[in-house]
Design a protein around this motif. Sequence first.
Motif, PDB file in Angstrom:
ATOM      1  N   LEU A 209      34.778  38.781  32.701  1.00 23.23           N
ATOM      2  CA  LEU A 209      33.622  38.933  31.819  1.00 23.23           C
ATOM      3  C   LEU A 209      32.468  38.017  32.246  1.00 23.23           C
ATOM      4  O   LEU A 209      31.300  38.345  32.044  1.00 23.23           O
ATOM      5  CB  LEU A 209      34.019  38.631  30.371  1.00 23.23           C
ATOM      6  N   ASN A 210      32.811  36.873  32.821  1.00 22.70           N
ATOM      7  CA  ASN A 210      31.807  35.946  33.366  1.00 22.70           C
ATOM      8  C   ASN A 210      30.659  35.689  32.396  1.00 22.70           C
ATOM      9  O   ASN A 210      30.887  35.225  31.282  1.00 22.70           O
ATOM     10  CB  ASN A 210      31.316  36.477  34.720  1.00 22.70           C
ATOM     11  N   ASP A 211      29.426  36.010  32.778  1.00 23.88           N
ATOM     12  CA  ASP A 211      28.284  35.754  31.891  1.00 23.88           C
ATOM     13  C   ASP A 211      27.586  37.064  31.519  1.00 23.88           C
ATOM     14  O   ASP A 211      26.361  37.114  31.378  1.00 23.88           O
ATOM     15  CB  ASP A 211      27.293  34.776  32.525  1.00 23.88           C
ATOM     16  N   ARG A 212      28.394  38.118  31.341  1.00 20.49           N
ATOM     17  CA  ARG A 212      27.843  39.401  30.889  1.00 20.49           C
ATOM     18  C   ARG A 212      27.051  39.210  29.600  1.00 20.49           C
ATOM     19  O   ARG A 212      27.414  38.417  28.734  1.00 20.49           O
ATOM     20  CB  ARG A 212      28.982  40.395  30.604  1.00 20.49           C
ATOM     21  N   HIS A 213      25.993  39.988  29.456  1.00 14.13           N
ATOM     22  CA  HIS A 213      25.123  39.880  28.281  1.00 14.13           C
ATOM     23  C   HIS A 213      25.890  40.104  26.985  1.00 14.13           C
ATOM     24  O   HIS A 213      25.720  39.341  26.018  1.00 14.13           O
ATOM     25  CB  HIS A 213      23.976  40.889  28.407  1.00 14.13           C
ATOM     26  N   ASP A 214      26.738  41.130  26.935  1.00 17.32           N
ATOM     27  CA  ASP A 214      27.457  41.409  25.692  1.00 17.32           C
ATOM     28  C   ASP A 214      28.486  40.334  25.387  1.00 17.32           C
ATOM     29  O   ASP A 214      28.729  40.006  24.218  1.00 17.32           O
ATOM     30  CB  ASP A 214      28.111  42.801  25.721  1.00 17.32           C
ATOM     31  N   TRP A 215      29.084  39.737  26.402  1.00 24.58           N
ATOM     32  CA  TRP A 215      30.054  38.657  26.206  1.00 24.58           C
ATOM     33  C   TRP A 215      29.349  37.398  25.705  1.00 24.58           C
ATOM     34  O   TRP A 215      29.837  36.721  24.784  1.00 24.58           O
ATOM     35  CB  TRP A 215      30.784  38.396  27.512  1.00 24.58           C
ATOM     36  N   VAL A 216      28.206  37.103  26.264  1.00 22.13           N
ATOM     37  CA  VAL A 216      27.402  35.964  25.799  1.00 22.13           C
ATOM     38  C   VAL A 216      27.065  36.144  24.324  1.00 22.13           C
ATOM     39  O   VAL A 216      27.187  35.207  23.522  1.00 22.13           O
ATOM     40  CB  VAL A 216      26.108  35.834  26.630  1.00 22.13           C
ATOM     41  N   ASN A 217      26.655  37.340  23.947  1.00 25.59           N
ATOM     42  CA  ASN A 217      26.286  37.597  22.553  1.00 25.59           C
ATOM     43  C   ASN A 217      27.473  37.467  21.614  1.00 25.59           C
ATOM     44  O   ASN A 217      27.345  36.959  20.487  1.00 25.59           O
ATOM     45  CB  ASN A 217      25.671  38.993  22.422  1.00 25.59           C
ATOM     46  N   VAL A 218      28.651  37.902  22.060  1.00 32.59           N
ATOM     47  CA  VAL A 218      29.854  37.780  21.234  1.00 32.59           C
ATOM     48  C   VAL A 218      30.178  36.314  20.985  1.00 32.59           C
ATOM     49  O   VAL A 218      30.397  35.893  19.838  1.00 32.59           O
ATOM     50  CB  VAL A 218      31.054  38.493  21.906  1.00 32.59           C
ATOM     51  N   LEU A 219      30.225  35.520  22.049  1.00 30.75           N
ATOM     52  CA  LEU A 219      30.563  34.110  21.888  1.00 30.75           C
ATOM     53  C   LEU A 219      29.509  33.372  21.063  1.00 30.75           C
ATOM     54  O   LEU A 219      29.843  32.527  20.228  1.00 30.75           O
ATOM     55  CB  LEU A 219      30.727  33.451  23.260  1.00 30.75           C
ATOM     56  N   GLY A 220      28.259  33.705  21.302  1.00 29.60           N
ATOM     57  CA  GLY A 220      27.195  33.080  20.526  1.00 29.60           C
ATOM     58  C   GLY A 220      27.320  33.394  19.048  1.00 29.60           C
ATOM     59  O   GLY A 220      27.124  32.520  18.195  1.00 29.60           O
ATOM     60  N   ARG A 221      27.651  34.642  18.747  1.00 28.29           N
ATOM     61  CA  ARG A 221      27.808  35.035  17.344  1.00 28.29           C
ATOM     62  C   ARG A 221      29.004  34.339  16.706  1.00 28.29           C
ATOM     63  O   ARG A 221      28.935  33.893  15.557  1.00 28.29           O
ATOM     64  CB  ARG A 221      27.963  36.550  17.230  1.00 28.29           C
ATOM     65  N   TRP A 222      30.111  34.232  17.435  1.00 27.17           N
ATOM     66  CA  TRP A 222      31.288  33.542  16.894  1.00 27.17           C
ATOM     67  C   TRP A 222      30.976  32.078  16.569  1.00 27.17           C
ATOM     68  O   TRP A 222      31.398  31.559  15.535  1.00 27.17           O
ATOM     69  CB  TRP A 222      32.438  33.600  17.894  1.00 27.17           C
ATOM     70  N   ILE A 223      30.238  31.427  17.473  1.00 29.91           N
ATOM     71  CA  ILE A 223      29.888  30.024  17.240  1.00 29.91           C
ATOM     72  C   ILE A 223      28.987  29.894  16.024  1.00 29.91           C
ATOM     73  O   ILE A 223      29.174  28.999  15.183  1.00 29.91           O
ATOM     74  CB  ILE A 223      29.214  29.436  18.501  1.00 29.91           C
ATOM     75  N   ASP A 224      28.012  30.775  15.895  1.00 28.60           N
ATOM     76  CA  ASP A 224      27.119  30.710  14.732  1.00 28.60           C
ATOM     77  C   ASP A 224      27.848  31.055  13.442  1.00 28.60           C
ATOM     78  O   ASP A 224      27.553  30.496  12.378  1.00 28.60           O
ATOM     79  CB  ASP A 224      25.916  31.636  14.929  1.00 28.60           C
ATOM     80  N   GLU A 225      28.800  31.966  13.498  1.00 24.03           N
ATOM     81  CA  GLU A 225      29.593  32.284  12.312  1.00 24.03           C
ATOM     82  C   GLU A 225      30.357  31.050  11.842  1.00 24.03           C
ATOM     83  O   GLU A 225      30.448  30.772  10.645  1.00 24.03           O
ATOM     84  CB  GLU A 225      30.559  33.432  12.605  1.00 24.03           C
ATOM     85  N   TRP A 226      30.907  30.306  12.810  1.00 27.03           N
ATOM     86  CA  TRP A 226      31.592  29.061  12.446  1.00 27.03           C
ATOM     87  C   TRP A 226      30.594  28.047  11.884  1.00 27.03           C
ATOM     88  O   TRP A 226      30.875  27.392  10.872  1.00 27.03           O
ATOM     89  CB  TRP A 226      32.284  28.478  13.685  1.00 27.03           C
ATOM     90  N   ALA A 227      29.447  27.937  12.521  1.00 24.86           N
ATOM     91  CA  ALA A 227      28.453  26.955  12.086  1.00 24.86           C
ATOM     92  C   ALA A 227      27.985  27.219  10.663  1.00 24.86           C
ATOM     93  O   ALA A 227      27.667  26.292   9.920  1.00 24.86           O
ATOM     94  CB  ALA A 227      27.259  26.961  13.043  1.00 24.86           C
ATOM     95  N   TYR A 228      27.973  28.505  10.287  1.00 22.46           N
ATOM     96  CA  TYR A 228      27.548  28.865   8.925  1.00 22.46           C
ATOM     97  C   TYR A 228      28.724  29.134   7.996  1.00 22.46           C
ATOM     98  O   TYR A 228      28.632  29.887   7.031  1.00 22.46           O
ATOM     99  CB  TYR A 228      26.637  30.091   8.997  1.00 22.46           C
ATOM    100  N   GLN A 229      29.880  28.514   8.347  1.00 22.15           N
ATOM    101  CA  GLN A 229      31.078  28.565   7.502  1.00 22.15           C
ATOM    102  C   GLN A 229      31.648  29.969   7.353  1.00 22.15           C
ATOM    103  O   GLN A 229      32.127  30.354   6.289  1.00 22.15           O
ATOM    104  CB  GLN A 229      30.780  27.989   6.118  1.00 22.15           C
ATOM    105  N   LYS A 230      31.597  30.722   8.442  1.00 23.96           N
ATOM    106  CA  LYS A 230      32.257  32.035   8.463  1.00 23.96           C
ATOM    107  C   LYS A 230      33.271  31.987   9.595  1.00 23.96           C
ATOM    108  O   LYS A 230      32.933  32.259  10.763  1.00 23.96           O
ATOM    109  CB  LYS A 230      31.243  33.160   8.701  1.00 23.96           C
TER     110      LYS A 230
END
Length: 344
Positions: free
Chosen positions: A319-340
């Motif tokens: 998956l390396n730095d694919r755009h969709d993979w970057v977006n998935v990981l970014g969303r997961w981190i933000d979900e955690w940051a906002y208590q999700k």
Amino acid sequence: MSKGALLVNLGSPDSTDPKDVKKYLGEFLMDERVIDVPYWARTLLVKGIILNTRPKKSAEAYQKIWWDEGSPLIVLSERLQSKIDKITSVPVALAMRYGSPNILSGLQELHDKGVDEVLIFPLYPQFAMATTETILVLAEELRKEHFPEMKFTSVPAFYNHPDYIRTLANSISEELKGVDFEHLLFSYHGVPERHIRKSDITNSHCKIDGSCCKTASTAHQFCYRHQCYETTRLVAEYLELKENTYSVSFQSRLGFDPWLQPYTDRTIERFGNQGMKKLAIVTPAFVSDCLETLEEIAMEGEEIFHEVGGKEFTVVPCLNDRHDWVNVLGRWIDEWAYQKPVEA
């Protein structure tokens, strides 16, 4: 509290010089969760035998895949971290379990930015003693010694998370679009069979007999073998692959103890001997291309296939730095940051 995330990958030697490779292998193989034998036996095996023979051969393998910018795994991980850091609401740092940059430096980077609550993010879809567990154990040791006020949360294995399955499946579909192949082999990094039994929290479920991985159990939360087969099943379902057009194998075994089977090299050889001419292969245990994917599979695997009569050998990149993979990981981190919480 101020939050931040630490992405952690396996690591790489600093260069292809045998001395650097020896240093890296020493750190890696002396980890008690990688070679899980008593310290005296591990020392005898690693320092007495392996480090006197393997570094030169491994250095030659690294030389085949090394980029101008450095180790492919490090470069790709840095690209991933940089892209994620640009889209998340919290700072994101990068560390390697072995080699540089290490986990201590990653935590220090976040600490210097005022972070006191860290999401430890092992970049491994499937849980294993020698990957996820060793990262979490070391991170906690470092926290207690250097950052006692820090609070940690860790991302669980995401082998069956719909976002991961979709992204992995789409990467396979895109790479194999227009490719005429007879079979898709899912090659996962191997582990000793005893690791599977040691990770069995029920102390009774895992028998590696072909049926236990398909029988519901709390043991599956930490069963690498089950998680590999489940990743494959879900991707095959997503891609609507027909039965008998795909299978699972395990690569990169070390030593003489029983490791998870079937072995990738022998599977490739068997396919060729059976008359298969067109084989595609994907390596879902890795999110970043590295020695095991670029040299062991894309070079050695192809050579084996051609030696036994195979013609076309297609390797799906990680998956390396694919755009969709970057977006998935970014969303997961933000979900955690906002208590999700990120849940599998």
